[in-house]
Design an enzyme around this catalytic site. Sequence first.
Site, PDB file in Angstrom:
ATOM      1  N   ARG A  36       0.832  -1.217   0.000  1.00  0.00           N
ATOM      2  CA  ARG A  36       0.000   0.000   0.000  1.00  0.00           C
ATOM      3  C   ARG A  36       0.863   1.263   0.000  1.00  0.00           C
ATOM      4  O   ARG A  36       0.489   2.283  -0.595  1.00  0.00           O
ATOM      5  CB  ARG A  36      -0.939   0.007   1.215  1.00  0.00           C
ATOM      6  CG  ARG A  36      -2.161  -0.878   1.010  1.00  0.00           C
ATOM      7  CD  ARG A  36      -3.120  -0.797   2.186  1.00  0.00           C
ATOM      8  NE  ARG A  36      -4.337  -1.558   1.901  1.00  0.00           N
ATOM      9  CZ  ARG A  36      -5.288  -1.806   2.786  1.00  0.00           C
ATOM     10  NH1 ARG A  36      -5.175  -1.360   4.040  1.00  0.00           N
ATOM     11  NH2 ARG A  36      -6.355  -2.492   2.451  1.00  0.00           N
ATOM     12  N   LYS A 196     -17.026 -18.347   1.645  1.00  0.00           N
ATOM     13  CA  LYS A 196     -18.465 -18.282   1.949  1.00  0.00           C
ATOM     14  C   LYS A 196     -19.285 -17.532   0.922  1.00  0.00           C
ATOM     15  O   LYS A 196     -18.922 -16.444   0.499  1.00  0.00           O
ATOM     16  CB  LYS A 196     -18.649 -17.602   3.307  1.00  0.00           C
ATOM     17  CG  LYS A 196     -18.177 -18.461   4.452  1.00  0.00           C
ATOM     18  CD  LYS A 196     -18.477 -17.776   5.752  1.00  0.00           C
ATOM     19  CE  LYS A 196     -18.180 -18.694   6.917  1.00  0.00           C
ATOM     20  NZ  LYS A 196     -18.276 -17.954   8.184  1.00  0.00           N
ATOM     21  N   GLY A 353      -9.646  -8.643  -0.122  1.00  0.00           N
ATOM     22  CA  GLY A 353      -9.293  -9.638   0.896  1.00  0.00           C
ATOM     23  C   GLY A 353      -8.085 -10.488   0.554  1.00  0.00           C
ATOM     24  O   GLY A 353      -7.002  -9.977   0.309  1.00  0.00           O
ATOM     25  N   GLY A 376     -12.354  -4.550   1.801  1.00  0.00           N
ATOM     26  CA  GLY A 376     -13.788  -4.232   1.855  1.00  0.00           C
ATOM     27  C   GLY A 376     -14.228  -3.256   0.776  1.00  0.00           C
ATOM     28  O   GLY A 376     -15.315  -3.406   0.206  1.00  0.00           O
TER      29      GLY A 376
HETATM   30  C1  3PG Z   1      -8.618  -1.933   5.159  1.00  0.00           C
HETATM   31  O1  3PG Z   1      -7.527  -2.260   5.620  1.00  0.00           O
HETATM   32  O2  3PG Z   1      -9.388  -2.737   4.588  1.00  0.00           O
HETATM   33  C2  3PG Z   1      -8.999  -0.493   5.225  1.00  0.00           C
HETATM   34  O3  3PG Z   1      -7.940   0.273   5.685  1.00  0.00           O
HETATM   35  C3  3PG Z   1     -10.232  -0.278   6.051  1.00  0.00           C
HETATM   36  O4  3PG Z   1     -10.024  -0.636   7.384  1.00  0.00           O
HETATM   37  P1  3PG Z   1     -11.296  -0.857   8.331  1.00  0.00           P
HETATM   38  O5  3PG Z   1     -11.964  -2.112   7.816  1.00  0.00           O
HETATM   39  O6  3PG Z   1     -10.762  -0.998   9.720  1.00  0.00           O
HETATM   40  O7  3PG Z   1     -12.182   0.336   8.166  1.00  0.00           O
HETATM   41 MG    MG Z   2     -11.084  -4.185   6.395  1.00  0.00          MG
END
Ligand code: 3PG
Ligand code: MG
Length: 395
Positions: A36, A196, A353, A376
């Site tokens: 990142r 899942k 993910g 996410g």
């Molecule tokens: C992540 O690592 O997916 C993002 O930085 C978001 O983090 P969070 O799910 O804690 O909001």
């Molecule tokens: Mg996250």
Amino acid sequence: MSFKTLDHVDVKGKRILVRVDLNVPVENGVVTDSTRIERIAPALRELADRDAKVILLSHFGRPKGRDPQQSLKPVAFEVAHVIKRPVKFVDDCIGEAAEKAVAAMKQGDIICLENTRFYPGEEKNDPAFVAALAKLGDIWVNDAFSAAHRAHASTEGLGHLLPAYAGRSLQAELEAFEKVLDKPQRPLAAIVGGAKISTKLDLLGHLLQKVDVLIIGGAMANTFLMAQGRKVGKSLVEKDLAATASKIMHDAIAAKREIVLPVDAVVAEKLEANVATRVVDIDKVGDNDMILDIGPRSVAYAISVLARSKTLVWNGPFGAFETQPFDTGTIEVAEAAAELTAAGKLTTVAGGGDTVAALNVAGVVDRFTYVSTAGGAFLEWLEGKALPGVEVLKT
Ligand code: 3PG
Ligand code: MG
């Protein structure tokens, strides 16, 4: 694109609040994966080279209040290392310490403020906290696509108070995504894997409206197989979702989309490294078998689908890729996708993910058109949801 980028702003001498995602893995005070940070490095160097005052804002972890264990200090150190420039760390993100540090900045300086989530106002998008952040800058640049699904103070709120621009990595991310779901060259294929169905129902529904072919892998394929009346032995399944899986397949047929399920599998009696395995046809899975990867015929079929497609979006591994040899299916399909990409025949975008980890194991990340580091946020984008951190940038 309907938003402004760094091409549309004169940053010289200005205080730029750059929202980055420094939520990277850290073990014993050391960053263990800097992907990142590498992605945001060009934007940070560009801003500094254009004589801006660069002020980094990010969350880290999910602290409940101030917590030295979740300080951004070791991450700021790694940012300096990656971009090969000094980065001053400031142990607060609002208030006197932050204001003094910003006031002392010279053009081209870079500072990193402490974890925004040390304040509850961050996640609440509290106007008073947004205002305290906004005081520190003249312009807000959002370069954190992976946090854009959060409507937090630093990811969204600032966009209402300050002139807002997309950073280079967020821009690249959105441009790559546009090629895939908004204006894809067809045929468009998707690979969706992972454990899942329950976490990916919206995603499957949205993708089935867009893609020509949907290849399903991972343990979620087991639930589809069970819904077709097949025996899956001791495999991971979501029994209560069999009816849902049937409906998805039914809807796909009605919409003339092709759903591809495994025709053979690599099975073992337990999920363990280098355990004895067998390759079986999908209707020959025994009572004690666990399906842990797709088999060679399924790999070949998936590759043939990619060979007749022009665009691929990929989320989730085919097998239990963390454990060898159940990474084989993912690696072989990923390698074929990378080769087709290199030959100019396929546009490949992946993310979400475990996907980056799986594609890293396969060694293809640099050969895909674009691999997102978002978890996410990538999933919500695949679900067709509006991302607050992107919406606020729209002009
Ligand atoms: C992540 O690592 O997916 C993002 O930085 C978001 O983090 P969070 O799910 O804690 O909001
Ligand atoms: Mg996250």
